[in-house]
Design a protein around this motif. Structure first.
Motif: not given
Length: 161
Positions: A24-28, A33-34, A142-146
């Motif tokens: 989620x941090x490294x795939x564009x 999307x998040x 960070x909350x959105x990614x989580x």
């Protein structure tokens, strides 16, 4: 010309595998999307481009209803799946640079999930903000990614590695 140096740390326990969090941090496509959606009523993203492999760059422009545009331009230094991500980035308010940062995201397996530690070393340029204004935004991101990672795990949609 002034500059202030600060360091902040955000810790989060995430109910998703480190592989999912890393992607989620490294795939564009996954990051777009998040990262660029659901930023509250005052914020919108007007542009996103990303190549997040080592050596790649990303560019996103956010617009605030009252404060104008902010451009974020990260450059990926290290992407070691699924353990760590290190990048540098600059934030501009309109045409003016306001911060430069080094970010390290450490991902450690914790049971069936991940312990995330994001450490950011920030240089605030010429009154371009403060830790008190930046930390809540970073915690929000960070909350959105989580939430995105946990939703993928709950749906048994494993992000490919």
């Amino acid at each position: 010309m002034t500059h202030d140096f600060e360091t902040m740390e955000v810790r989060r326990e995430i109910a998703a595998r480190p592989e999912t969090v890393f992607r989620l941090w490294t795939d564009p496509a996954l990051k777009e999307a998040w990262f660029v959606t659901d930023n509250g009523p005052e914020w919108s993203a007007s542009s996103y481009e990303g190549s997040l492999a080592e050596g790649g760059t990303e560019r996103v422009i956010f617009r605030h209803a009252e404060k104008g545009s902010f451009t974020i331009t990260p450059h990926m230094l290290i992407a070691e799946a699924p353990r760590r991500v290190i990048y540098v980035y600059r934030m501009d308010h309109g045409p003016r640079p306001i911060t430069a940062s080094v970010v390290t995201i450490a991902l450690t397996p914790r049971g069936t999930g991940t312990a995330l530690v994001l450490t950011e070393q920030i240089t605030f340029l010429d009154g371009g903000g403060s830790l008190e204004t930046r930390l809540p935004g970073t915690e929000y991101v960070v909350g959105k990614m989580a939430r995105a990672a946990e939703a993928a795990e709950r749906s048994h949609i494993h992000v490919p590695t």
